[in-house]
Structures are given as C-alpha cells and as structure tokens.
Scaffold this active site. Sequence first.
Site, PDB file in Angstrom:
ATOM      1  N   ILE A  86       0.822  -1.219   0.000  1.00 22.53           N
ATOM      2  CA  ILE A  86       0.000   0.000   0.000  1.00 22.53           C
ATOM      3  C   ILE A  86       0.853   1.266   0.000  1.00 22.53           C
ATOM      4  CG2 ILE A  86      -0.253   0.364   2.512  1.00 22.53           C
ATOM      5  CD1 ILE A  86      -3.288   0.708   1.998  1.00 22.53           C
ATOM      6  N   GLN A 107       9.904  -4.584  11.574  1.00 25.57           N
ATOM      7  CA  GLN A 107       8.701  -5.343  11.211  1.00 25.57           C
ATOM      8  C   GLN A 107       7.484  -4.693  11.854  1.00 25.57           C
ATOM      9  OE1 GLN A 107       8.574  -9.484  12.420  1.00 25.57           O
ATOM     10  NE2 GLN A 107       6.654  -9.859  11.328  1.00 25.57           N
ATOM     11  N   SER A 108       6.521  -4.294  11.019  1.00 20.95           N
ATOM     12  CA  SER A 108       5.344  -3.589  11.535  1.00 20.95           C
ATOM     13  C   SER A 108       4.075  -4.420  11.434  1.00 20.95           C
ATOM     14  CB  SER A 108       5.160  -2.261  10.783  1.00 20.95           C
ATOM     15  OG  SER A 108       4.971  -2.489   9.408  1.00 20.95           O
ATOM     16  N   HIS A 132       6.047 -11.804   5.840  1.00 21.52           N
ATOM     17  CA  HIS A 132       5.877 -11.269   4.480  1.00 21.52           C
ATOM     18  C   HIS A 132       7.242 -11.000   3.869  1.00 21.52           C
ATOM     19  CE1 HIS A 132       5.598  -8.015   7.449  1.00 21.52           C
ATOM     20  NE2 HIS A 132       6.232  -7.236   6.581  1.00 21.52           N
ATOM     21  N   LEU A 133       7.367 -11.409   2.622  1.00 18.41           N
ATOM     22  CA  LEU A 133       8.573 -11.153   1.850  1.00 18.41           C
ATOM     23  C   LEU A 133       8.316  -9.922   0.998  1.00 18.41           C
ATOM     24  CD1 LEU A 133      11.340 -12.530   1.266  1.00 18.41           C
ATOM     25  CD2 LEU A 133      10.233 -13.664  -0.664  1.00 18.41           C
ATOM     26  N   HIS A 134       9.162  -8.898   1.138  1.00 18.89           N
ATOM     27  CA  HIS A 134       9.062  -7.725   0.271  1.00 18.89           C
ATOM     28  C   HIS A 134       9.777  -8.035  -1.047  1.00 18.89           C
ATOM     29  CE1 HIS A 134       7.936  -4.611   3.401  1.00 18.89           C
ATOM     30  NE2 HIS A 134       8.488  -5.506   4.196  1.00 18.89           N
TER      31      HIS A 134
HETATM   32  P1  5GP Z   1       7.148  -4.428   7.473  1.00 18.13           P
HETATM   33  O1  5GP Z   1       7.445  -3.029   7.931  1.00 18.13           O
HETATM   34  O2  5GP Z   1       6.385  -5.197   8.533  1.00 18.13           O
HETATM   35  O3  5GP Z   1       8.355  -5.179   6.992  1.00 18.13           O
HETATM   36  O4  5GP Z   1       6.219  -4.300   6.202  1.00 18.13           O
HETATM   37  C1  5GP Z   1       4.844  -4.130   6.277  1.00 18.13           C
HETATM   38  C2  5GP Z   1       4.392  -3.612   4.938  1.00 18.13           C
HETATM   39  O5  5GP Z   1       2.999  -3.732   4.863  1.00 18.13           O
HETATM   40  C3  5GP Z   1       4.734  -2.135   4.698  1.00 18.13           C
HETATM   41  O6  5GP Z   1       5.572  -2.025   3.552  1.00 18.13           O
HETATM   42  C4  5GP Z   1       3.362  -1.484   4.517  1.00 18.13           C
HETATM   43  O7  5GP Z   1       3.367  -0.473   3.522  1.00 18.13           O
HETATM   44  C5  5GP Z   1       2.490  -2.649   4.130  1.00 18.13           C
HETATM   45  N1  5GP Z   1       1.094  -2.486   4.508  1.00 18.13           N
HETATM   46  C6  5GP Z   1       0.638  -2.077   5.722  1.00 18.13           C
HETATM   47  N2  5GP Z   1      -0.712  -2.054   5.723  1.00 18.13           N
HETATM   48  C7  5GP Z   1      -1.109  -2.476   4.483  1.00 18.13           C
HETATM   49  C8  5GP Z   1      -2.403  -2.665   3.887  1.00 18.13           C
HETATM   50  O8  5GP Z   1      -3.458  -2.462   4.480  1.00 18.13           O
HETATM   51  N3  5GP Z   1      -2.419  -3.096   2.593  1.00 18.13           N
HETATM   52  C9  5GP Z   1      -1.253  -3.348   1.901  1.00 18.13           C
HETATM   53  N4  5GP Z   1      -1.395  -3.761   0.634  1.00 18.13           N
HETATM   54  N5  5GP Z   1      -0.036  -3.186   2.438  1.00 18.13           N
HETATM   55  C10 5GP Z   1       0.044  -2.749   3.717  1.00 18.13           C
END
Ligand code: 5GP
Length: 118
Positions: A35, A98-99, A104-106
């Site tokens: 997103i 990690q949020s 999840h793999l980016h």
């Molecule tokens: P993290 O920070 O945990 O490695 O990555 C979480 C990712 O999830 C972030 O890149 C963030 O933009 C994405 N994300 C968070 N909320 C949503 C959502 O509601 N929909 C989508 N498609 N991505 C999300």
Amino acid sequence: MTTPATDCLFCKIIAGQIPAEITYRDDQVLSFKDIGPKAPLHELVIPLRHIATLADGASEDVELYGQLMVVAAKRARESGLAAGGFRVVMNAGPDAGQSVHHVHLHLLGGRALAWPPG
Ligand code: 5GP
Ligand code: ZN
C-alpha cells in the site's frame, strides 16, 4: 501462531475482508501490491497460514518459505525485472522494523537499490 489471527491485517487480506491488489495466489501463498510502495515495484508475498515472524521459522516450513521465494521470482520476471535486478527482504522483529506480524517477503525493484539497507 499457525492459525488465522482475527486481529491480523494480512489474515484479513487473505480472507478478503480488507481489499488489496492481488497479483498471485495458490494453495500456500498470496502476493499483493504494498500500500506504500518504496520502489516502482513493491509487492508482498505472504503465507496463507499465519506465522507471526521469521523468528518462528521451523523445519516443517521449509517448503513454504521456498514457495515465497519462487513466487517473488515469478512476479519479478512477470514485471520485467529479471535482467535489471530486484531485491527480496524479510524484516523480522523490532530492530528490523517489522510492523505487520504476519510473515511477508518484500519484493522491490524498478530502480537502483542502495546497499547496505538502513
Ligand atoms: P514491514 O514493515 O512489517 O516489513 O512491512 C509491512 C508492509 O505492509 C509495509 O511495507 C506497509 O506499507 C504494508 N502495509 C501495511 N498495511 C497495508 C495494507 O493495508 N495493505 C497493503 N497492501 N499493504 C500494507
Ligand atoms: Zn496473519
């Protein structure tokens, strides 16, 4: 945790309760557009089964983690990034930022990516 988590954002995306731009789905994994894209291509590849963090990784999950990588490569190829290059990243835990606590793999690509990451 390995069962769907009712309070998990990505479990809700898997269940169709929160909309997302889905790019691939099979019986093990799902990919969708991030997103808040950090590159021209930024997709997330996730297991359908809720696993909170890579730190929970177990030998029984070897095939599942492999499928995350294979799907990321497929999406990179389909997006025309195989030659130019791309990056896959998995953040685990607070120091890595990690949020969302569903593995999840980016998949990032479409521009030059700095190394090392911050
Ligand atoms: P993290 O920070 O945990 O490695 O990555 C979480 C990712 O999830 C972030 O890149 C963030 O933009 C994405 N994300 C968070 N909320 C949503 C959502 O509601 N929909 C989508 N498609 N991505 C999300
Ligand atoms: Zn989940």
